[in-house]
Design a protein around this motif. Structure first.
Motif, PDB file in Angstrom:
ATOM      1  N   TYR A  43      11.516 -11.024  -6.092  1.00  0.00           N
ATOM      2  CA  TYR A  43      11.317 -12.065  -5.082  1.00  0.00           C
ATOM      3  C   TYR A  43      12.626 -12.240  -4.334  1.00  0.00           C
ATOM      4  O   TYR A  43      13.664 -12.506  -4.938  1.00  0.00           O
ATOM      5  CB  TYR A  43      10.882 -13.369  -5.744  1.00  0.00           C
ATOM      6  CG  TYR A  43       9.477 -13.292  -6.276  1.00  0.00           C
ATOM      7  CD1 TYR A  43       8.409 -13.658  -5.482  1.00  0.00           C
ATOM      8  CD2 TYR A  43       9.219 -12.832  -7.557  1.00  0.00           C
ATOM      9  CE1 TYR A  43       7.107 -13.579  -5.959  1.00  0.00           C
ATOM     10  CE2 TYR A  43       7.928 -12.745  -8.050  1.00  0.00           C
ATOM     11  CZ  TYR A  43       6.880 -13.124  -7.238  1.00  0.00           C
ATOM     12  OH  TYR A  43       5.598 -13.042  -7.716  1.00  0.00           O
ATOM     13  N   LEU A  46       8.622  -0.671  -7.989  1.00  0.00           N
ATOM     14  CA  LEU A  46       9.160  -1.912  -7.452  1.00  0.00           C
ATOM     15  C   LEU A  46       8.177  -2.537  -6.471  1.00  0.00           C
ATOM     16  O   LEU A  46       7.568  -1.840  -5.662  1.00  0.00           O
ATOM     17  CB  LEU A  46      10.480  -1.642  -6.735  1.00  0.00           C
ATOM     18  CG  LEU A  46      11.584  -1.032  -7.588  1.00  0.00           C
ATOM     19  CD1 LEU A  46      12.791  -0.707  -6.725  1.00  0.00           C
ATOM     20  CD2 LEU A  46      11.977  -1.974  -8.706  1.00  0.00           C
ATOM     21  N   ALA A  47       8.049  -3.847  -6.556  1.00  0.00           N
ATOM     22  CA  ALA A  47       7.228  -4.607  -5.619  1.00  0.00           C
ATOM     23  C   ALA A  47       8.071  -5.774  -5.120  1.00  0.00           C
ATOM     24  O   ALA A  47       8.585  -6.556  -5.920  1.00  0.00           O
ATOM     25  CB  ALA A  47       5.965  -5.107  -6.293  1.00  0.00           C
ATOM     26  N   PHE A  48       8.248  -5.863  -3.808  1.00  0.00           N
ATOM     27  CA  PHE A  48       9.085  -6.899  -3.214  1.00  0.00           C
ATOM     28  C   PHE A  48       8.203  -7.969  -2.580  1.00  0.00           C
ATOM     29  O   PHE A  48       7.248  -7.670  -1.872  1.00  0.00           O
ATOM     30  CB  PHE A  48      10.012  -6.299  -2.159  1.00  0.00           C
ATOM     31  CG  PHE A  48      10.994  -5.324  -2.738  1.00  0.00           C
ATOM     32  CD1 PHE A  48      12.134  -5.763  -3.386  1.00  0.00           C
ATOM     33  CD2 PHE A  48      10.780  -3.963  -2.649  1.00  0.00           C
ATOM     34  CE1 PHE A  48      13.038  -4.873  -3.925  1.00  0.00           C
ATOM     35  CE2 PHE A  48      11.674  -3.062  -3.181  1.00  0.00           C
ATOM     36  CZ  PHE A  48      12.807  -3.517  -3.828  1.00  0.00           C
ATOM     37  N   TYR A  49       8.565  -9.226  -2.839  1.00  0.00           N
ATOM     38  CA  TYR A  49       7.824 -10.365  -2.318  1.00  0.00           C
ATOM     39  C   TYR A  49       8.799 -11.360  -1.710  1.00  0.00           C
ATOM     40  O   TYR A  49       9.963 -11.420  -2.092  1.00  0.00           O
ATOM     41  CB  TYR A  49       7.024 -11.057  -3.430  1.00  0.00           C
ATOM     42  CG  TYR A  49       6.005 -10.168  -4.073  1.00  0.00           C
ATOM     43  CD1 TYR A  49       4.775  -9.941  -3.480  1.00  0.00           C
ATOM     44  CD2 TYR A  49       6.274  -9.539  -5.277  1.00  0.00           C
ATOM     45  CE1 TYR A  49       3.837  -9.116  -4.077  1.00  0.00           C
ATOM     46  CE2 TYR A  49       5.348  -8.717  -5.880  1.00  0.00           C
ATOM     47  CZ  TYR A  49       4.129  -8.511  -5.269  1.00  0.00           C
ATOM     48  OH  TYR A  49       3.208  -7.696  -5.866  1.00  0.00           O
ATOM     49  N   ILE A  55       6.139  -2.034 -13.888  1.00  0.00           N
ATOM     50  CA  ILE A  55       6.200  -2.638 -12.557  1.00  0.00           C
ATOM     51  C   ILE A  55       7.206  -3.781 -12.590  1.00  0.00           C
ATOM     52  O   ILE A  55       7.150  -4.637 -13.461  1.00  0.00           O
ATOM     53  CB  ILE A  55       4.824  -3.176 -12.112  1.00  0.00           C
ATOM     54  CG1 ILE A  55       3.812  -2.045 -12.026  1.00  0.00           C
ATOM     55  CG2 ILE A  55       4.935  -3.884 -10.775  1.00  0.00           C
ATOM     56  CD1 ILE A  55       2.401  -2.500 -11.721  1.00  0.00           C
ATOM     57  N   GLN A  74      11.161   1.506  -0.134  1.00  0.00           N
ATOM     58  CA  GLN A  74      11.002   1.248  -1.568  1.00  0.00           C
ATOM     59  C   GLN A  74      11.383   2.465  -2.421  1.00  0.00           C
ATOM     60  O   GLN A  74      12.016   2.329  -3.463  1.00  0.00           O
ATOM     61  CB  GLN A  74       9.563   0.840  -1.835  1.00  0.00           C
ATOM     62  CG  GLN A  74       9.234   0.550  -3.262  1.00  0.00           C
ATOM     63  CD  GLN A  74       7.775   0.151  -3.427  1.00  0.00           C
ATOM     64  OE1 GLN A  74       6.975   0.327  -2.531  1.00  0.00           O
ATOM     65  NE2 GLN A  74       7.447  -0.364  -4.577  1.00  0.00           N
ATOM     66  N   ASP A  98      10.360 -14.892  -1.302  1.00  0.00           N
ATOM     67  CA  ASP A  98      10.564 -16.113  -2.074  1.00  0.00           C
ATOM     68  C   ASP A  98      10.781 -17.251  -1.080  1.00  0.00           C
ATOM     69  O   ASP A  98      11.847 -17.367  -0.480  1.00  0.00           O
ATOM     70  CB  ASP A  98      11.772 -15.970  -2.991  1.00  0.00           C
ATOM     71  CG  ASP A  98      12.043 -17.217  -3.812  1.00  0.00           C
ATOM     72  OD1 ASP A  98      11.142 -18.061  -3.921  1.00  0.00           O
ATOM     73  OD2 ASP A  98      13.159 -17.341  -4.345  1.00  0.00           O
ATOM     74  N   ASN A 137      10.062  -2.845   1.876  1.00  0.00           N
ATOM     75  CA  ASN A 137       8.921  -2.164   1.263  1.00  0.00           C
ATOM     76  C   ASN A 137       8.771  -0.742   1.785  1.00  0.00           C
ATOM     77  O   ASN A 137       8.343   0.145   1.058  1.00  0.00           O
ATOM     78  CB  ASN A 137       7.637  -2.957   1.493  1.00  0.00           C
ATOM     79  CG  ASN A 137       7.484  -4.095   0.513  1.00  0.00           C
ATOM     80  OD1 ASN A 137       7.863  -3.976  -0.647  1.00  0.00           O
ATOM     81  ND2 ASN A 137       6.946  -5.198   0.974  1.00  0.00           N
ATOM     82  N   LYS A 191       8.629  -6.908 -10.301  1.00  0.00           N
ATOM     83  CA  LYS A 191       8.440  -7.736  -9.109  1.00  0.00           C
ATOM     84  C   LYS A 191       9.776  -8.362  -8.747  1.00  0.00           C
ATOM     85  O   LYS A 191      10.432  -8.962  -9.591  1.00  0.00           O
ATOM     86  CB  LYS A 191       7.424  -8.841  -9.372  1.00  0.00           C
ATOM     87  CG  LYS A 191       6.031  -8.336  -9.590  1.00  0.00           C
ATOM     88  CD  LYS A 191       5.088  -9.500  -9.800  1.00  0.00           C
ATOM     89  CE  LYS A 191       3.674  -9.000 -10.034  1.00  0.00           C
ATOM     90  NZ  LYS A 191       2.745 -10.127 -10.237  1.00  0.00           N
TER      91      LYS A 191
END
Length: 82
Positions: free
Chosen positions: A7, A48-51, A3, A27, A53, A24, A5
């Motif tokens: 930002y 992939l995990a998008f957050y 995984i 993705q 920032d 997302n 992450k």
């Protein structure tokens, strides 16, 4: 390494959540494009995990608070002209 992450900083920050939601949604496409570029370096492409920032917004808020306290301190130190 399964995984990853990511930002992301988005400008203007008013539409940040909308941009993150769109990324997302796409993705799988982003992961496929990443896999095409790193296929010889990685055995498995990570999920992939998008957050969002928001550290720059946080820094701006701290700076404005510091500026306002500095301005208040300067007003107190000035002698009154009567």
């Amino acid at each position: 390494l399964s995984i990853a992450k990511a930002y992301l900083s988005v400008f203007p920050s008013g539409k940040a959540q909308e941009v993150i939601d769109n990324i997302n949604k796409s993705q799988k496409t982003v992961r496929y494009e990443l896999a095409q570029r790193v296929r010889h370096q990685l055995r498995k492409t990570p999920e992939l995990a998008f957050y969002l920032d928001d550290s720059l917004d946080y820094i701006e808020k701290i700076d404005s608070l510091l500026d306002s306290t500095t301005a208040e301190g300067a007003e107190k130190e000035l002698p009154e002209a009567d």
